[in-house]
Scaffold this motif. Structure first.
Motif: not given
Ligand SMILES: *Cc1c(COP(=O)(O)O)cnc(C)c1O
Length: 427
Positions: A94-105, A145-159
Motif C-alpha cells: 500500500n505504501i511501497a511499489s517498484c523502485g522502493d525499499h523496505i527495512v525489515s527485522s 532515500p527510497n525506503t518506504r517502511a520498516v517492518f518487524g514482529e512484536t514476538i517473532a515466529n518462531p525465533a
C-alpha cells in the motif's frame, strides 16, 4: 468502544445491535447489495458515499469484526484480509511499489521472509534485513532515500525474539516512514504496538485471535498517527490524485485516520481480491470473544512448559521471553507485562535427530504446521515453515536446525509437562 478495557472490547466491540436486531453479529452471506438508482451506486464507486456494493471490497460482517480489532489495537481503522500473508503484503504494498525499499527485522515468520525477499523483490521492491538487536546507528545505516517502511514482529515466529518497538519506531520516524508491526503472537491482549509508536499493525488472525484452528485470516489496523502529507514526496499513492478513482487524494479526502485503510481497500482489495469470507469473519469473532481469557491460559502454560524444559538435562536451550535468563526478558517486561504467548522454542541436545525422536513420541502435542491453537502442537521449523532458507539464513534468523517450536494450548499444564517428560525419555 475505544474507552473500554480490552476484555470488554473482546466481548462487545465492533457491533452494537439496534432495537430488534440480532444479538450476535449477523453473517451477511451476500456478494452484492441492492440500490434504488444507478446514481446512488455511482456515489459508492466514486468513494463519495460510504456503503456496501460488492463483497470483494467490503462486507458488513467483516467490517464489524475489523472494527473490533481496530478498537482492541487502539487504531482508527482496520480491514480483514484472506490471510496473514495478505495482510502483510497489503500493508507494505500500500505504501511501497517498484523502485522502493523496505527495512525489515531479519527475525520474522518464514512466509513473510519469502514474501519480502522473493516475491516482493520480483515486483522491484528491495528489502534490507537488520538484526532485531540492531543499535540505532545500525538501523540508520540500513535506510536509503527510497525506503518506504520498516517492518518487524512484536514476538517473532518462531525465533521468539522481542522487538524493541520504540527503537524501531524512532528509527522509522527519523527517516520519515511508518513502522509496520506484525502483532500476531502477543495479540492486543499482550501488547498494543501503537502505544509504543507503531503506525500500522498487522495480524494473522489464523493464530490466537481465531484460536481454534478454524479459519485462515488476517487483519490490518491503522493507528491514524502517521502524517502522510508531511512526507508527501515519499507516498505519492496516498498524497497525489488516484486516477483510478477520479482523482481522489486519499490523505486529503480521508485524512490521517482513514487514508491508509481506504486506499488499501479501494485499490488493493479491488485489484487483488484477498477478502475474508463473512463466514470466516464470524468464526474469527467467536474466537475474539474469549481471546482475553484464552491468552492468559496460553501464557501460563507456555511459562510452565518453558520452566520445565529449562531444568531438563536433555535440553540444550529454551527460548521463551518469560524466563528470567532469556536475552529478551527485559524487553518482555517492558512490552509484554501480562505475559507473552504460549509458544516456546527449544533445542534438544542431539540436534535434528533428537528433535525428530522427541516429536514422534509426543501424545498430546501433535506435529502440525500451526501455532496458537487451543490444542498443543509442535513442529521443526527447519524442515517445514523455514524449509526454503539456507543454513546461513536459518542461522541469521536465529533458527537452528534442531529447534522445536511448541505451541502450548489450553490443556492442563500438568498433563502437557507429563507428555513432554515421557517423550524426552525416548531421546
Ligand atoms: C502465521 C503467520 C503469518 C501468516 O499468516 P497466515 O494467516 O498463515 O497467512 C504472518 N505472520 C506471523 C507472525 C505468523 O505467525
Amino acid at each position: 468502544m475505544q474507552n473500554y478495557r480490552p476484555e470488554t472490547i473482546c466481548v462487545q466491540g465492533g457491533y452494537t445491535p439496534g432495537n430488534g436486531e440480532p444479538r450476535q453479529i449477523p453473517i451477511v452471506q451476500s456478494t452484492t447489495f441492492k440500490y434504488a438508482t444507478s446514481a446512488d451506486m455511482g456515489k459508492l464507486f466514486d468513494l463519495e458515499a460510504s456503503g456496501y456494493f460488492y463483497s470483494r471490497l467490503q462486507n458488513p460482517t467483516c467490517d464489524y469484526v475489523a472494527a473490533k480489532i481496530a478498537a482492541l489495537e487502539g487504531g482508527t481503522a482496520a480491514m480483514l484480509t484472506s490471510s496473514g500473508q495478505a495482510a502483510n503484503f497489503f500493508a507494505l504494498f500500500n505504501i511501497a511499489s517498484c523502485g522502493d525499499h523496505i527495512v525489515s527485522s531479519a527475525s520474522i515468520y518464514g512466509g513473510t521472509f519469502n514474501l519480502l525477499s522473493v516475491t516482493m523483490a520480483k515486483m522491484g521492491i528491495e528489502v534490507t534485513f537488520v538484526s532485531p538487536d540492531a543499535t540505532a546507528e545500525e538501523l540508520d545505516a540500513a535506510f536509503r532515500p527510497n525506503t518506504r517502511a520498516v517492518f518487524g514482529e512484536t514476538i517473532a515466529n518462531p525465533a521468539l525474539t522481542v522487538l524493541d518497538i520504540e527503537k524501531f519506531a524512532a528509527a522509522a520516524h527519523r527517516h520519515g516512514v511508518p513502522l509496520v508491526v506484525d502483532n500476531t503472537f502477543p495479540t492486543p491482549i499482550g501488547c498494543r504496538p501503537i502505544q509504543w509508536g507503531a503506525d500500522i499493525v498487522t495480524h494473522s488472525t489464523t493464530k490466537y485471535m481465531d484460536g481454534h484452528g478454524v479459519a485462515v485470516g488476517g487483519a490490518i489496523v491503522d493507528s491514524g498517527k502517521f502524517d502522510w502529507m508531511a512526507h508527501a514526496d515519499k507516498f505519492p499513492g496516498l498524497c497525489t490524485p488516484d486516477e483510478s478513482y477520479h482523482g481522489i487524494t486519499y490523505a486529503e479526502k480521508f485524512g490521517q485516520a482513514g487514508a491508509f485503510i481506504t486506499k488499501c481497500t479501494a485499490q488493493l482489495m479491488r485489484d487483488f481480491g484477498c477478502t475474508q469470507s463473512p463466514q470466516s469473519a464470524f468464526y474469527l469473532n467467536l474466537g475474539l470473544e474469549s481471546l482475553h481469557v484464552r491468552m492468559q491460559r496460553h501464557c501460563e502454560n507456555g511459562q510452565a512448559v518453558a520452566e520445565f524444559l529449562q531444568q531438563h538435562p536433555k535440553v540444550e536451550a529454551v527460548h521463551y521471553c518469560g524466563l528470567p535468563g532469556d536475552p529478551y526478558h527485559a524487553l518482555a517486561e517492558k512490552y509484554l507485562p501480562n505475559g507473552s504467548c504460549g509458544v516456546v522454542s527449544f533445542e534438544l541436545k542431539g540436534g535434528r535427530p533428537a528433535a525428530e525422536a522427541f516429536m514422534g513420541r509426543l501424545q498430546l502435542a501433535a506435529i502440525e504446521t500451526h501455532v496458537a491453537d487451543a490444542r498443543t502442537c509442535c513442529l521443526n521449523p527447519a524442515t517445514s515453515t523455514h524449509r526454503q532458507m539456507t543454513e546461513q539464513q536459518l542461522a541469521e534468523a536465529g533458527i537452528p536446525a534442531g529447534l522445536v517450536r511448541m505451541s502450548c494450548g489450553l490443556e492442563s499444564k500438568e498433563d502437557l509437562i507429563a507428555d513432554i517428560a515421557q517423550a524426552l525419555e525416548a531421546v
